[in-house]
Design a protein around this motif. Structure first.
Motif, short mmCIF file in Angstrom:
data_model
loop_
_atom_site.label_atom_id
_atom_site.label_comp_id
_atom_site.label_asym_id
_atom_site.label_seq_id
_atom_site.Cartn_x
_atom_site.Cartn_y
_atom_site.Cartn_z
N UNK A 255 -3.93 40.52 -14.08
CA UNK A 255 -3.41 40.58 -13.41
C UNK A 255 -2.01 41.22 -13.46
N UNK A 256 -2.33 42.60 -14.44
CA UNK A 256 -1.43 43.33 -15.19
C UNK A 256 -1.85 44.64 -14.22
N UNK A 257 -0.99 45.85 -14.09
CA UNK A 257 -1.64 47.19 -14.18
C UNK A 257 -1.76 47.68 -15.82
N UNK A 258 -2.96 48.84 -15.26
CA UNK A 258 -3.01 49.88 -16.76
C UNK A 258 -1.69 50.99 -16.15
N UNK A 259 -1.92 51.19 -15.29
CA UNK A 259 -1.33 52.36 -14.76
C UNK A 259 -0.27 52.91 -14.20
N UNK B 94 -11.21 36.72 17.60
CA UNK B 94 -12.25 37.31 16.46
C UNK B 94 -10.68 37.70 14.98
N UNK B 95 -9.81 38.44 15.41
CA UNK B 95 -8.93 38.79 14.47
C UNK B 95 -8.25 37.77 13.89
N UNK B 96 -8.72 36.33 14.25
CA UNK B 96 -7.49 35.22 13.54
C UNK B 96 -8.92 34.54 12.98
N UNK B 97 -9.85 34.76 12.75
CA UNK B 97 -10.61 34.53 11.81
C UNK B 97 -10.67 33.95 10.12
N UNK B 98 -11.21 32.86 9.34
CA UNK B 98 -9.98 33.94 8.15
C UNK B 98 -10.73 34.11 7.50
N UNK B 99 -10.44 34.81 6.52
CA UNK B 99 -10.36 36.47 5.28
C UNK B 99 -10.52 35.68 4.13
N UNK B 100 -11.17 35.53 3.63
CA UNK B 100 -11.81 34.85 2.31
C UNK B 100 -12.25 35.93 1.39
N UNK B 101 -11.75 35.93 0.16
CA UNK B 101 -12.46 37.18 -0.78
C UNK B 101 -13.09 36.92 -1.87
N UNK C 293 -5.65 37.80 -7.75
CA UNK C 293 -4.91 38.62 -7.56
C UNK C 293 -4.28 38.55 -5.68
N UNK C 294 -4.86 38.12 -5.25
CA UNK C 294 -4.04 37.97 -4.08
C UNK C 294 -2.79 36.99 -4.06
N UNK C 295 -3.78 35.27 -4.96
CA UNK C 295 -2.56 34.54 -4.25
C UNK C 295 -1.25 34.28 -5.53
N UNK C 296 -1.65 35.84 -7.12
CA UNK C 296 -0.47 35.86 -8.00
C UNK C 296 0.35 36.31 -7.67
N UNK C 297 -0.12 38.02 -6.55
CA UNK C 297 0.61 39.25 -7.14
C UNK C 297 1.12 39.25 -5.24
N UNK D 211 -3.46 38.36 4.90
CA UNK D 211 -4.26 38.65 4.53
C UNK D 211 -5.29 39.63 4.77
N UNK D 212 -4.44 40.11 6.27
CA UNK D 212 -5.23 41.15 6.72
C UNK D 212 -5.28 42.53 6.35
N UNK D 213 -3.22 42.62 6.31
CA UNK D 213 -3.08 43.39 5.10
C UNK D 213 -3.33 43.78 3.64
N UNK D 214 -3.34 42.23 3.02
CA UNK D 214 -4.13 43.06 1.88
C UNK D 214 -5.57 43.14 1.79
N UNK D 215 -6.02 42.92 3.02
CA UNK D 215 -7.90 43.19 3.57
C UNK D 215 -7.43 45.14 3.44
#
Length: 368
Positions: free
Chosen positions: A237-241, A155-162, A169-173, A181-185
């Motif tokens: 893909x830039x931060x405001x603050x 179950x943990x190895x299932x593909x994580x999609x956003x 954002x994930x692909x760029x930064x 992907x698990x950490x980004x989630x």
């Protein structure tokens, strides 16, 4: 581990006790048979005189002839049994393969599958060959436990999609910095919302809005100003603050105003919740410090070039509650204007640069 060692010691002691208890019984059997042979039928004959050895000699014989417990344990198998059934051999082959599993996600699946197959063949051997009911039950329990762990790992190895914007954002930064992907989630779980801003809508008001969030532009463009003077423009893909991330508490207020230049979408995190979430992960802390630090440097470079000219400002004639133009460009012959400066520096350094070609600079003030 202590339980395994205790069981091993108990088995050894039990085996030694079984061996030592067999020796007196054998001696008693021999004595009984000798006594039977020495009995004389009651036919009136005189019983012959029995020969006896000195007591000291008997003691010496009993001491020298008794083997040690260690020798008894090593040599108690006078004859080995034949090799076990093929089910037993296959079970141990699967156990061996499971022990060689690498320490990866695939290795965890490999480990659980190997243990389940080994226990299955071991149970088949106990059921069809040896007829051991307890061994069948134990192997069934082991199969059930390993199946639960196998299902959870799968179950943990299932593909994580956003969502499409989040995926960009994930692909760029984050992906270039080897964030999984698990950490980004896990980072996204600290998200407050995705805020939609209309054109000329304020995101943050100078000295009014508290710094209690971390915001990333998903789409659109926003301008940052101070005292109604434009400082720089924030692109997707830039931060405001990002400057407020370092050394600014949530009780402080923004020292700048942020306003949307067009329809924009902003990803907003709970600032304190995000910091608490990554506090236990040194890798994610380093990732955010790197991304936000790089964003701050990029903003400082923009501001340094923008402040070289002082003709970009917001007029004071607008009231607080009225809609304000984003940027007022004033060309009075003292420089190329803030529009040209921003256009030139961002096109040279930012892949997301945008052109201001539709803006016509004239001698009078032109709202952008």
């Amino acid at each position: 581990m202590m339980l395994i060692i205790s069981a091993l010691i108990t088995g050894m002691v039990t085996g030694l006790q079984n061996i030592t208890t067999e020796s007196p019984s054998m001696i008693s059997d021999i004595t009984t048979s000798l006594n039977t042979k020495n009995k004389v039928p009651e036919m009136g004959l005189v019983e012959p005189t029995k020969l006896s050895l000195p007591t000291s000699d008997m003691v010496n014989v009993s001491i020298h002839d008794q083997p040690s417990m260690w020798d008894l344990y090593l040599h108690h198998c006078s004859k080995w049994r034949p090799i076990n059934h093929i089910f037993f051999q296959v079970a141990n082959i699967f156990f061996l393969m499971s022990f060689l599993a690498p320490h990866t996600d695939i290795g965890q699946i490999w480990l659980r599958v190997g243990l389940m197959m080994g226990c299955a063949f071991s149970g088949m051997w106990a059921w069809s060959v040896e007829c051991y009911l307890d061994a069948v039950l134990w192997n069934s329990v082991f199969i059930l436990i390993n199946f639960v762990y196998f299902s959870y790992q799968f179950y943990l190895m299932r593909p994580i999609k956003f969502h499409k914007e989040i995926e960009e954002v994930y692909l760029a930064l984050f992906k270039p910095l080897r964030v999984s992907r698990r950490q980004f989630r896990r980072v996204l779980m600290c998200m407050r919302n995705v805020r939609h801003l209309k054109c000329h809508e304020l995101y943050a008001h100078e000295k009014v809005t508290k710094v209690d969030s971390l915001s990333l532009v998903l789409s659109g463009k926003l301008v940052v100003s101070q005292n109604q003077r434009a400082l720089h423009i924030v692109f997707p893909h830039h931060f405001l603050d990002s400057p407020e991330w370092f050394g600014v508490s949530t009780d402080d207020y923004f020292q700048v105003s942020i306003m949307a230049m067009e329809e924009s979408r902003v990803l907003v995190w709970h600032r304190d919740k995000l910091k608490l979430s990554i506090m236990s992960d040194a890798f994610l802390q380093a990732v955010f410090d790197h991304i936000l630090g790089r964003d701050v440097v990029h903003k400082l470079m923009q501001v340094s070039e923008t402040m070289a000219v002082s003709n970009g400002h917001l007029p004071n004639s607008y009231e607080e509650g009225e809609d304000k133009p984003m940027l007022v460009v004033k060309k009075a012959g003292d420089g190329p204007g803030i529009t040209a400066i921003l256009n030139r520096q961002l096109q040279a350094t930012d892949p997301n640069a945008w052109r201001l070609g539709r803006i016509d600079e004239t001698d009078h003030e032109t709202p952008v």
